[in-house]
Design a protein around this motif. Sequence first.
Motif, PDB file in Angstrom:
ATOM      1  N   GLU A 161       1.054 -19.250   3.061  1.00 63.65           N
ATOM      2  CA  GLU A 161      -0.255 -19.466   3.565  1.00 63.65           C
ATOM      3  C   GLU A 161      -1.213 -18.516   3.555  1.00 63.65           C
ATOM      4  N   GLY A 162      -0.902 -17.395   2.511  1.00 62.70           N
ATOM      5  CA  GLY A 162      -1.705 -16.136   2.559  1.00 62.70           C
ATOM      6  C   GLY A 162      -3.152 -16.537   1.617  1.00 62.70           C
ATOM      7  N   ALA A 163      -3.891 -15.855   1.891  1.00 63.84           N
ATOM      8  CA  ALA A 163      -5.315 -16.072   1.187  1.00 63.84           C
ATOM      9  C   ALA A 163      -5.785 -14.918   0.286  1.00 63.84           C
ATOM     10  N   GLY A 164      -4.815 -14.304   0.019  1.00 64.91           N
ATOM     11  CA  GLY A 164      -5.141 -12.976  -0.988  1.00 64.91           C
ATOM     12  C   GLY A 164      -5.751 -11.834  -0.325  1.00 64.91           C
ATOM     13  N   LEU A 165      -5.790 -11.746   1.162  1.00 65.96           N
ATOM     14  CA  LEU A 165      -6.315 -10.787   1.786  1.00 65.96           C
ATOM     15  C   LEU A 165      -5.676  -9.567   2.377  1.00 65.96           C
ATOM     16  N   GLY A 166      -4.346  -9.834   2.508  1.00 68.05           N
ATOM     17  CA  GLY A 166      -3.311  -8.953   3.220  1.00 68.05           C
ATOM     18  C   GLY A 166      -3.328  -7.596   2.437  1.00 68.05           C
ATOM     19  N   LEU A 167      -3.048  -7.510   1.177  1.00 64.49           N
ATOM     20  CA  LEU A 167      -2.976  -6.304   0.321  1.00 64.49           C
ATOM     21  C   LEU A 167      -4.172  -5.610   0.129  1.00 64.49           C
ATOM     22  N   PRO A 168      -5.357  -6.352   0.123  1.00 62.94           N
ATOM     23  CA  PRO A 168      -6.731  -5.451   0.255  1.00 62.94           C
ATOM     24  C   PRO A 168      -6.906  -4.928   1.479  1.00 62.94           C
ATOM     25  N   LEU A 169      -6.459  -5.708   2.458  1.00 59.63           N
ATOM     26  CA  LEU A 169      -6.608  -4.746   3.762  1.00 59.63           C
ATOM     27  C   LEU A 169      -5.712  -3.651   4.041  1.00 59.63           C
ATOM     28  N   VAL A 170      -4.501  -3.760   3.483  1.00 60.94           N
ATOM     29  CA  VAL A 170      -3.576  -2.596   3.296  1.00 60.94           C
ATOM     30  C   VAL A 170      -4.314  -1.434   2.634  1.00 60.94           C
ATOM     31  N   LYS A 171      -5.073  -1.667   1.621  1.00 62.20           N
ATOM     32  CA  LYS A 171      -5.447  -0.583   0.719  1.00 62.20           C
ATOM     33  C   LYS A 171      -6.623  -0.305   1.364  1.00 62.20           C
ATOM     34  N   LYS A 172      -7.448  -1.055   2.128  1.00 62.95           N
ATOM     35  CA  LYS A 172      -8.699  -0.124   3.122  1.00 62.95           C
ATOM     36  C   LYS A 172      -8.080   0.436   4.122  1.00 62.95           C
ATOM     37  N   VAL A 173      -7.093   0.190   4.945  1.00 66.49           N
ATOM     38  CA  VAL A 173      -6.766   0.934   5.826  1.00 66.49           C
ATOM     39  C   VAL A 173      -6.165   1.999   5.481  1.00 66.49           C
ATOM     40  N   VAL A 174      -5.336   2.298   4.177  1.00 66.04           N
ATOM     41  CA  VAL A 174      -4.661   3.521   3.568  1.00 66.04           C
ATOM     42  C   VAL A 174      -5.902   4.629   3.355  1.00 66.04           C
ATOM     43  N   GLU A 175      -7.044   3.738   2.400  1.00 65.97           N
ATOM     44  CA  GLU A 175      -8.033   4.365   2.120  1.00 65.97           C
ATOM     45  C   GLU A 175      -8.931   5.342   3.166  1.00 65.97           C
ATOM     46  N   ILE A 176      -8.946   4.379   4.471  1.00 69.85           N
ATOM     47  CA  ILE A 176      -9.773   4.962   5.690  1.00 69.85           C
ATOM     48  C   ILE A 176      -8.864   6.323   6.065  1.00 69.85           C
ATOM     49  N   HIS A 177      -7.633   6.251   6.014  1.00 72.38           N
ATOM     50  CA  HIS A 177      -6.631   7.213   6.392  1.00 72.38           C
ATOM     51  C   HIS A 177      -6.376   8.435   5.678  1.00 72.38           C
ATOM     52  N   ASN A 178      -7.132   8.332   4.362  1.00 72.59           N
ATOM     53  CA  ASN A 178      -7.320   9.268   3.371  1.00 72.59           C
ATOM     54  C   ASN A 178      -5.920   9.322   2.574  1.00 72.59           C
ATOM     55  N   GLY A 179      -4.920   8.305   2.762  1.00 76.57           N
ATOM     56  CA  GLY A 179      -3.800   8.252   1.838  1.00 76.57           C
ATOM     57  C   GLY A 179      -4.105   7.261   0.797  1.00 76.57           C
ATOM     58  N   TRP A 180      -2.489   7.060   0.051  1.00 75.99           N
ATOM     59  CA  TRP A 180      -2.474   6.206  -0.952  1.00 75.99           C
ATOM     60  C   TRP A 180      -1.516   4.968  -0.902  1.00 75.99           C
ATOM     61  N   VAL A 181      -1.630   4.005  -1.544  1.00 77.64           N
ATOM     62  CA  VAL A 181      -0.615   2.982  -1.749  1.00 77.64           C
ATOM     63  C   VAL A 181      -0.502   2.583  -2.961  1.00 77.64           C
ATOM     64  N   ALA A 182       0.993   2.327  -3.539  1.00 75.40           N
ATOM     65  CA  ALA A 182       1.241   1.920  -4.701  1.00 75.40           C
ATOM     66  C   ALA A 182       2.280   0.633  -4.607  1.00 75.40           C
ATOM     67  N   ALA A 183       2.265  -0.123  -5.745  1.00 74.87           N
ATOM     68  CA  ALA A 183       3.265  -0.920  -5.802  1.00 74.87           C
ATOM     69  C   ALA A 183       3.955  -0.912  -7.124  1.00 74.87           C
TER      70      ALA A 183
END
Length: 176
Positions: free
Chosen positions: A138-160
Motif C-alpha cells: 500500500e505504500g505511496a513512495g513517501l515513507g523513505l523520503p520522510l525518513v530522510k527528511k527527519v534525519v536531515e532535520i536532526h543533522n544526521g544521515w541515513v544510508a541503504a
Amino acid sequence: MLHENKRISKMIEELLEISEIEKTTGSLQKLNISNLLSEFLDKARFDAVESSIIINCDLEPELEIIGNQRMVYLLFENLLSNAIHFSKKEIFITLKGRNDGILLTIKDDGPGISKKEIGLIWNRFYRGKEHLPKVEYEGAGLGLPLVKKVVEIHNGWVAAKNNKGKGATFTVFLPK
C-alpha cells in the motif's frame, strides 16, 4: 476499489506528515532513544507476528539524543513497516551508542534493493520496480523520503545497502 482507497488515504496522510515536518523548526528535547525504540517495538511486534516475521534486537540501553519525539517515532515506523513488509522471516535491529551520537541499523531478509534503484528510493513517490509486490503493498513512495527528511532535520544521515538477494540494511546516525 477498497484497496485503492486505502492506498490513497495512506498517501495523503504521509504527504501531510512530510508537509508538517518540513515546516517544523521543532520542539527538540532530550530523548531516551533506547526507551523510545523499545516502546515502539512492543507495539510493532503485533504487525510482525501477523506477518510471521521474527524481530531480533540488540539495543544498547539508556542512549540519549536531542530530538523531536514525533519525528523519531515516524522514522522508526517507516523503516520498520518496510522491513516487516519485505522480509521473508527475520529482521535484525541494532541500536548502538557512539561518542558523537547513535547508530540504528535495521536489516531485513527480503529481496533487497537493486543497484539501479538504491539512489532512487529517497525520491518522493518512487516505488521500486524490481522485486516489489505492488499489488499487495500500500505504500505511496513517501515513507523513505520522510525518513530522510527527519534525519536531515536532526543533522544526521541515513544510508541503504543492498545485500544481494538477502535483504536490505538501513543505517541511521543521529547526533547527541
